[in-house]
Enzyme design. Structure first.
Site, PDB file in Angstrom:
ATOM      1  CG  HIS A 157      -0.804  -4.504   3.183  1.00  0.00           C
ATOM      2  ND1 HIS A 157      -0.183  -3.309   2.925  1.00  0.00           N
ATOM      3  CD2 HIS A 157      -0.559  -5.282   2.111  1.00  0.00           C
ATOM      4  CE1 HIS A 157       0.409  -3.356   1.756  1.00  0.00           C
ATOM      5  NE2 HIS A 157       0.197  -4.555   1.241  1.00  0.00           N
TER       6      HIS A 157
HETATM    7  C1  T46 Z   1       1.910  -4.173  -1.402  1.00  0.00           C
HETATM    8  C2  T46 Z   1       3.189  -3.456  -1.241  1.00  0.00           C
HETATM    9  C3  T46 Z   1       4.377  -4.264  -1.672  1.00  0.00           C
HETATM   10  C4  T46 Z   1      -3.351   2.742  -5.865  1.00  0.00           C
HETATM   11  O1  T46 Z   1      -4.177   3.639  -6.090  1.00  0.00           O
HETATM   12  N1  T46 Z   1      -3.211   1.709  -6.742  1.00  0.00           N
HETATM   13  C5  T46 Z   1      -2.302   0.720  -6.557  1.00  0.00           C
HETATM   14  O2  T46 Z   1      -2.207  -0.195  -7.404  1.00  0.00           O
HETATM   15  C6  T46 Z   1      -1.468   0.771  -5.402  1.00  0.00           C
HETATM   16  C7  T46 Z   1      -0.436  -0.317  -5.154  1.00  0.00           C
HETATM   17  C8  T46 Z   1      -1.614   1.796  -4.533  1.00  0.00           C
HETATM   18  N2  T46 Z   1      -2.542   2.768  -4.758  1.00  0.00           N
HETATM   19  C9  T46 Z   1      -2.667   3.889  -3.807  1.00  0.00           C
HETATM   20  C10 T46 Z   1      -3.241   3.512  -2.454  1.00  0.00           C
HETATM   21  C11 T46 Z   1      -2.548   4.490  -1.523  1.00  0.00           C
HETATM   22  O3  T46 Z   1      -3.266   5.690  -1.474  1.00  0.00           O
HETATM   23  O4  T46 Z   1      -1.328   4.365  -3.534  1.00  0.00           O
HETATM   24  C12 T46 Z   1      -1.193   4.760  -2.190  1.00  0.00           C
HETATM   25  C13 T46 Z   1      -0.035   4.016  -1.501  1.00  0.00           C
HETATM   26  O5  T46 Z   1      -0.352   2.614  -1.403  1.00  0.00           O
HETATM   27  P1  T46 Z   1      -0.062   1.763  -0.085  1.00  0.00           P
HETATM   28  O6  T46 Z   1      -0.178   2.604   1.110  1.00  0.00           O
HETATM   29  O7  T46 Z   1      -0.883   0.513  -0.136  1.00  0.00           O
HETATM   30  O8  T46 Z   1       1.489   1.395  -0.334  1.00  0.00           O
HETATM   31  P2  T46 Z   1       2.366   0.287   0.415  1.00  0.00           P
HETATM   32  O9  T46 Z   1       3.782   0.560   0.042  1.00  0.00           O
HETATM   33  O10 T46 Z   1       2.055   0.200   1.849  1.00  0.00           O
HETATM   34  O11 T46 Z   1       1.917  -1.111  -0.267  1.00  0.00           O
HETATM   35  C14 T46 Z   1       2.090  -1.340  -1.644  1.00  0.00           C
HETATM   36  C15 T46 Z   1       0.869  -2.058  -2.235  1.00  0.00           C
HETATM   37  O12 T46 Z   1      -0.293  -1.284  -2.001  1.00  0.00           O
HETATM   38  C16 T46 Z   1       0.655  -3.417  -1.621  1.00  0.00           C
HETATM   39  O13 T46 Z   1      -0.261  -4.187  -2.371  1.00  0.00           O
HETATM   40  O14 T46 Z   1       1.832  -5.365  -1.197  1.00  0.00           O
HETATM   41  O15 T46 Z   1       3.237  -2.166  -1.872  1.00  0.00           O
END
Ligand code: T46
Length: 133
Positions: free
Chosen positions: A50
């Site tokens: 993303h």
């Molecule tokens: C990014 C990379 C480096 C939350 O509820 N609050 C938060 O602050 C974050 C970061 C995530 N979440 C929840 C949303 C999802 O259900 O945690 C779960 C995993 O998040 P996500 O699928 O977005 O994780 P990544 O590793 O794909 O991305 C994360 C960050 O979301 C993003 O901003 O840049 O790490």
């Protein structure tokens, strides 16, 4: 001027070991509103996929290592985060994917905004429409 890229942080060392400091608006170029970390990543997993509309981030592997694929729609790059004194700044227009996490990897992320699911661009074609020239 805003730009993504790696910042080498100072390692303050003495006979006891090392210490690294991150100071808001000095070493990290934005106000930090949120901190999270990614750990116990399952082998061979790839995360991210993303960009953002407004969030700026700083990524540091405080333990272990991982790689980050960056794409700002004009240039693609791979960055290896392999020491706690290496910080990668991601601007909102950096499409990013994290991969090859070592089993001991703890990826610390400092973010400029509170969590908002609406701030994510998860579709690559939409990313190109928003940020491609
Ligand atoms: C990014 C990379 C480096 C939350 O509820 N609050 C938060 O602050 C974050 C970061 C995530 N979440 C929840 C949303 C999802 O259900 O945690 C779960 C995993 O998040 P996500 O699928 O977005 O994780 P990544 O590793 O794909 O991305 C994360 C960050 O979301 C993003 O901003 O840049 O790490």
């Amino acid at each position: 001027m805003r730009s993504s890229g790696v910042i080498e942080l100072k390692e303050l060392g003495d006979e006891r070991g090392l210490l690294t400091v991150i100071e808001e608006k000095k070493t990290v170029p934005f106000e930090v509103k949120r901190i999270f970390y990614i750990f116990k990543t399952v082998p061979d997993v790839r995360r991210g996929f993303h960009a953002h509309y407004k969030t700026r981030q700083a990524l540091i592997c405080v333990s272990g290592s991982c790689k980050v694929h960056l794409d700002n729609s004009k240039r693609k790059e791979e960055v290896i985060l392999d020491k706690p004194s290496k910080m990668l700044i991601l601007e909102p227009n950096d499409w990013h994917e994290m991969y090859e996490f070592s089993p001991d990897c703890v990826l610390l992320v400092l973010a400029s905004h509170l969590y908002d699911a609406e701030d994510y661009i998860r579709d690559y074609n939409e990313f190109l429409e928003v940020y491609g020239s």
